[in-house]
Design a protein around this motif. Sequence first.
Motif, PDB file in Angstrom:
ATOM      1  N   LYS A   1       0.830  -1.204   0.000  1.00  0.00           N
ATOM      2  CA  LYS A   1       0.000   0.000   0.000  1.00  0.00           C
ATOM      3  C   LYS A   1       0.858   1.246   0.000  1.00  0.00           C
ATOM      4  O   LYS A   1       0.518   2.250  -0.640  1.00  0.00           O
ATOM      5  CB  LYS A   1      -0.925  -0.016   1.226  1.00  0.00           C
ATOM      6  N   GLU A   2       1.996   1.193   0.687  1.00  0.00           N
ATOM      7  CA  GLU A   2       2.910   2.329   0.714  1.00  0.00           C
ATOM      8  C   GLU A   2       3.401   2.682  -0.677  1.00  0.00           C
ATOM      9  O   GLU A   2       3.629   3.854  -0.989  1.00  0.00           O
ATOM     10  CB  GLU A   2       4.110   2.028   1.609  1.00  0.00           C
ATOM     11  N   ALA A   3       3.600   1.663  -1.518  1.00  0.00           N
ATOM     12  CA  ALA A   3       4.081   1.918  -2.875  1.00  0.00           C
ATOM     13  C   ALA A   3       2.963   2.409  -3.778  1.00  0.00           C
ATOM     14  O   ALA A   3       3.166   3.295  -4.614  1.00  0.00           O
ATOM     15  CB  ALA A   3       4.700   0.642  -3.447  1.00  0.00           C
ATOM     16  N   LEU A   4       1.775   1.834  -3.634  1.00  0.00           N
ATOM     17  CA  LEU A   4       0.696   2.122  -4.584  1.00  0.00           C
ATOM     18  C   LEU A   4      -0.008   3.443  -4.321  1.00  0.00           C
ATOM     19  O   LEU A   4      -0.498   4.080  -5.257  1.00  0.00           O
ATOM     20  CB  LEU A   4      -0.314   0.970  -4.574  1.00  0.00           C
ATOM     21  N   ILE A   5      -0.078   3.875  -3.065  1.00  0.00           N
ATOM     22  CA  ILE A   5      -0.759   5.136  -2.774  1.00  0.00           C
ATOM     23  C   ILE A   5      -0.105   6.308  -3.503  1.00  0.00           C
ATOM     24  O   ILE A   5      -0.781   7.074  -4.193  1.00  0.00           O
ATOM     25  CB  ILE A   5      -0.833   5.388  -1.256  1.00  0.00           C
ATOM     26  N   PRO A   6       1.225   6.499  -3.390  1.00  0.00           N
ATOM     27  CA  PRO A   6       1.814   7.608  -4.142  1.00  0.00           C
ATOM     28  C   PRO A   6       1.700   7.449  -5.643  1.00  0.00           C
ATOM     29  O   PRO A   6       1.535   8.440  -6.366  1.00  0.00           O
ATOM     30  CB  PRO A   6       3.281   7.614  -3.690  1.00  0.00           C
ATOM     31  N   VAL A   7       1.778   6.212  -6.139  1.00  0.00           N
ATOM     32  CA  VAL A   7       1.653   5.982  -7.576  1.00  0.00           C
ATOM     33  C   VAL A   7       0.297   6.472  -8.082  1.00  0.00           C
ATOM     34  O   VAL A   7       0.205   7.176  -9.095  1.00  0.00           O
ATOM     35  CB  VAL A   7       1.840   4.484  -7.901  1.00  0.00           C
ATOM     36  N   VAL A   8      -0.760   6.121  -7.380  1.00  0.00           N
ATOM     37  CA  VAL A   8      -2.101   6.556  -7.777  1.00  0.00           C
ATOM     38  C   VAL A   8      -2.220   8.078  -7.680  1.00  0.00           C
ATOM     39  O   VAL A   8      -2.760   8.733  -8.576  1.00  0.00           O
ATOM     40  CB  VAL A   8      -3.175   5.872  -6.906  1.00  0.00           C
ATOM     41  N   CYS A   9      -1.695   8.632  -6.604  1.00  0.00           N
ATOM     42  CA  CYS A   9      -1.736  10.095  -6.438  1.00  0.00           C
ATOM     43  C   CYS A   9      -1.016  10.788  -7.580  1.00  0.00           C
ATOM     44  O   CYS A   9      -1.492  11.794  -8.113  1.00  0.00           O
ATOM     45  CB  CYS A   9      -1.098  10.491  -5.113  1.00  0.00           C
ATOM     46  N   TRP A  10       0.150  10.253  -7.967  1.00  0.00           N
ATOM     47  CA  TRP A  10       0.931  10.875  -9.028  1.00  0.00           C
ATOM     48  C   TRP A  10       0.190  10.854 -10.360  1.00  0.00           C
ATOM     49  O   TRP A  10       0.259  11.808 -11.131  1.00  0.00           O
ATOM     50  CB  TRP A  10       2.271  10.156  -9.175  1.00  0.00           C
TER      51      TRP A  10
ATOM     52  N   VAL B   1     -11.195  25.263  -6.624  1.00  0.00           N
ATOM     53  CA  VAL B   1     -12.037  24.111  -6.289  1.00  0.00           C
ATOM     54  C   VAL B   1     -11.185  22.975  -5.724  1.00  0.00           C
ATOM     55  O   VAL B   1     -11.537  22.348  -4.717  1.00  0.00           O
ATOM     56  CB  VAL B   1     -12.814  23.628  -7.536  1.00  0.00           C
ATOM     57  N   THR B   2     -10.046  22.724  -6.351  1.00  0.00           N
ATOM     58  CA  THR B   2      -9.169  21.642  -5.899  1.00  0.00           C
ATOM     59  C   THR B   2      -8.640  21.906  -4.498  1.00  0.00           C
ATOM     60  O   THR B   2      -8.600  21.003  -3.645  1.00  0.00           O
ATOM     61  CB  THR B   2      -7.986  21.481  -6.871  1.00  0.00           C
ATOM     62  N   ILE B   3      -8.233  23.139  -4.229  1.00  0.00           N
ATOM     63  CA  ILE B   3      -7.721  23.482  -2.906  1.00  0.00           C
ATOM     64  C   ILE B   3      -8.800  23.308  -1.843  1.00  0.00           C
ATOM     65  O   ILE B   3      -8.569  22.735  -0.771  1.00  0.00           O
ATOM     66  CB  ILE B   3      -7.186  24.933  -2.899  1.00  0.00           C
ATOM     67  N   ILE B   4     -10.012  23.772  -2.148  1.00  0.00           N
ATOM     68  CA  ILE B   4     -11.115  23.655  -1.187  1.00  0.00           C
ATOM     69  C   ILE B   4     -11.419  22.187  -0.885  1.00  0.00           C
ATOM     70  O   ILE B   4     -11.558  21.786   0.275  1.00  0.00           O
ATOM     71  CB  ILE B   4     -12.384  24.355  -1.726  1.00  0.00           C
ATOM     72  N   VAL B   5     -11.495  21.377  -1.936  1.00  0.00           N
ATOM     73  CA  VAL B   5     -11.793  19.948  -1.757  1.00  0.00           C
ATOM     74  C   VAL B   5     -10.658  19.262  -0.998  1.00  0.00           C
ATOM     75  O   VAL B   5     -10.897  18.426  -0.113  1.00  0.00           O
ATOM     76  CB  VAL B   5     -12.022  19.267  -3.118  1.00  0.00           C
ATOM     77  N   ALA B   6      -9.409  19.615  -1.333  1.00  0.00           N
ATOM     78  CA  ALA B   6      -8.267  18.996  -0.655  1.00  0.00           C
ATOM     79  C   ALA B   6      -8.266  19.327   0.830  1.00  0.00           C
ATOM     80  O   ALA B   6      -7.988  18.471   1.678  1.00  0.00           O
ATOM     81  CB  ALA B   6      -6.966  19.464  -1.302  1.00  0.00           C
ATOM     82  N   VAL B   7      -8.579  20.579   1.160  1.00  0.00           N
ATOM     83  CA  VAL B   7      -8.604  20.991   2.565  1.00  0.00           C
ATOM     84  C   VAL B   7      -9.733  20.282   3.314  1.00  0.00           C
ATOM     85  O   VAL B   7      -9.557  19.825   4.448  1.00  0.00           O
ATOM     86  CB  VAL B   7      -8.762  22.520   2.671  1.00  0.00           C
ATOM     87  N   LYS B   8     -10.906  20.186   2.680  1.00  0.00           N
ATOM     88  CA  LYS B   8     -12.066  19.582   3.351  1.00  0.00           C
ATOM     89  C   LYS B   8     -11.932  18.077   3.503  1.00  0.00           C
ATOM     90  O   LYS B   8     -12.363  17.500   4.501  1.00  0.00           O
ATOM     91  CB  LYS B   8     -13.349  19.932   2.583  1.00  0.00           C
ATOM     92  N   THR B   9     -11.351  17.421   2.489  1.00  0.00           N
ATOM     93  CA  THR B   9     -11.286  15.955   2.510  1.00  0.00           C
ATOM     94  C   THR B   9      -9.939  15.427   2.986  1.00  0.00           C
ATOM     95  O   THR B   9      -9.843  14.297   3.472  1.00  0.00           O
ATOM     96  CB  THR B   9     -11.562  15.373   1.125  1.00  0.00           C
ATOM     97  N   GLY B  10      -8.884  16.218   2.816  1.00  0.00           N
ATOM     98  CA  GLY B  10      -7.544  15.729   3.120  1.00  0.00           C
ATOM     99  C   GLY B  10      -7.101  14.632   2.169  1.00  0.00           C
ATOM    100  O   GLY B  10      -6.156  13.900   2.443  1.00  0.00           O
ATOM    101  N   ASP B  11      -7.760  14.533   1.016  1.00  0.00           N
ATOM    102  CA  ASP B  11      -7.484  13.467   0.054  1.00  0.00           C
ATOM    103  C   ASP B  11      -7.125  14.087  -1.287  1.00  0.00           C
ATOM    104  O   ASP B  11      -7.970  14.678  -1.960  1.00  0.00           O
ATOM    105  CB  ASP B  11      -8.709  12.562  -0.093  1.00  0.00           C
ATOM    106  N   ILE B  12      -5.868  13.943  -1.699  1.00  0.00           N
ATOM    107  CA  ILE B  12      -5.407  14.575  -2.931  1.00  0.00           C
ATOM    108  C   ILE B  12      -5.992  13.898  -4.167  1.00  0.00           C
ATOM    109  O   ILE B  12      -6.146  14.519  -5.223  1.00  0.00           O
ATOM    110  CB  ILE B  12      -3.859  14.576  -2.986  1.00  0.00           C
ATOM    111  N   ILE B  13      -6.341  12.608  -4.070  1.00  0.00           N
ATOM    112  CA  ILE B  13      -6.931  11.919  -5.226  1.00  0.00           C
ATOM    113  C   ILE B  13      -8.322  12.470  -5.509  1.00  0.00           C
ATOM    114  O   ILE B  13      -8.656  12.805  -6.656  1.00  0.00           O
ATOM    115  CB  ILE B  13      -6.982  10.391  -4.991  1.00  0.00           C
TER     116      ILE B  13
END
Length: 477
Positions: A75-84, A246-258
Amino acid sequence: MEINQKKLEFYGGEWISFIPFLVFLVLIITTTFKFGSISDGALWIPAFMAIIVGFFFAKNKKDYSNTIIEGMASKEALIPVVCWLFAGVFSRILRDSGLALGIAGIAANMGVGSTAFTIISFIACAIFASATGTGFGTIATGMGVLYPAAVALGAYPPLVAGAIISGGAFGDNLAPVSDTTICSATSQGVDVPGVVRSRLKYAITAGIITIVCILIFGPANATSGSSVGAIEYNPNTLFMFIPVIVTIIVAVKTGDIIIATIIGSVVGVITGVTVGLFDFVQIDVINAAKPAIFSVYGEGLDRTIGGVIQTGLSSMIQVILLALLLFGSIAIMRNGQGDVKLLNALNKVTDTRVGAEITISVMIITLSALMGLNAPAILAVGASFAKPLGQKHGISPYRVANLMDAQSNTFVYSLPWTPAIIYTLGFAADSSAPLGALDIAPFVFYAYAMLVVMFATIFLGIGQNDNMDKIKKVKNV
């Protein structure tokens, strides 16, 4: 990282599990430093050959094979891959929209110079990273929007890239939702808000030092950028602030970059097509006047589907493949218990508070630098080594948590082989100012500032009693 619990045996003992890292470092120095190459092969081949060489030292080849697979599939490897992948597409949409030129044009018209804009870039990235807790997401956004704008204004490209990475490191260090903040706090059994409050003095001091360094190096390295009012841009590009906001607002509210980048990409496509910055589809268009979200061109078996989304995805291939190979090497080292061997060796050299804090620092810095990752290093050191050392010498667990977190955000963001630098190179590679790893490394000022700050506090005894009154009250209750 969830890897095979069965110990991986090597001829020569646990220290040999570091062989893949040593081979990788030697080859990466040869390809990127000596020959000055930042091509795919200059990065992939060292990581691949490192695993191959380690294979011959493993006693059980099947266990070695399984460890590689489990490391790459963790999971440590795949999480950043998906985010990228999602961050790469979002960044490409912003870049191809021309938003960076619009930002540069506004800054130039307002008389904002290249050095001032570099400082603004650092502060903006620090705020974004502190809100979202993602260093990599911050780098993607900063390199996609702020980097080309700063270059257009005449800023020194390595300095801007270093400022953007520094902003990401600041937020990774301070954000309550950052994995390093959570790991460091929980490993010492203390609350996250208390850790963040006691950490502010370190982060802000390092941030101020970073700004001072930019002020010193910015004017000396600035190029002849565009003068006030000299940058022409399509005013419609400014509509692309909508997906950014919009992206910044969603990122702040969810804490999820994906989640944030998926929504940001959709809003970006809709906005860009609506205001005429993109065509949605182009079929066999030659010398197109503007980019397309999707394009089809070529003949026969060579007929190709391209466009902004495809370019965004393909731009991440280099860093993703490199990261997967590195996670294989990390798994080999950890399953071979090389990290335990290293930590036990360091643990034997401490007998004072200063010695304990230096030992914790060296443990974290060494492991995070080798792995290119900071949260796993904190997990490896935190409960097993740092906590008992802190208790033995009467150091506040808040201090121990802050020491680990701060030191884990130093070299992990500035050494040339780390994912943060490689990731940044990927965004710079297809810009007007491509960079090499050695170009950026000296200018990640926050990493070095934090290193100086934390070692200064060790010798001055600052922070060792952070929140001790609170801890005593809890014990009494």
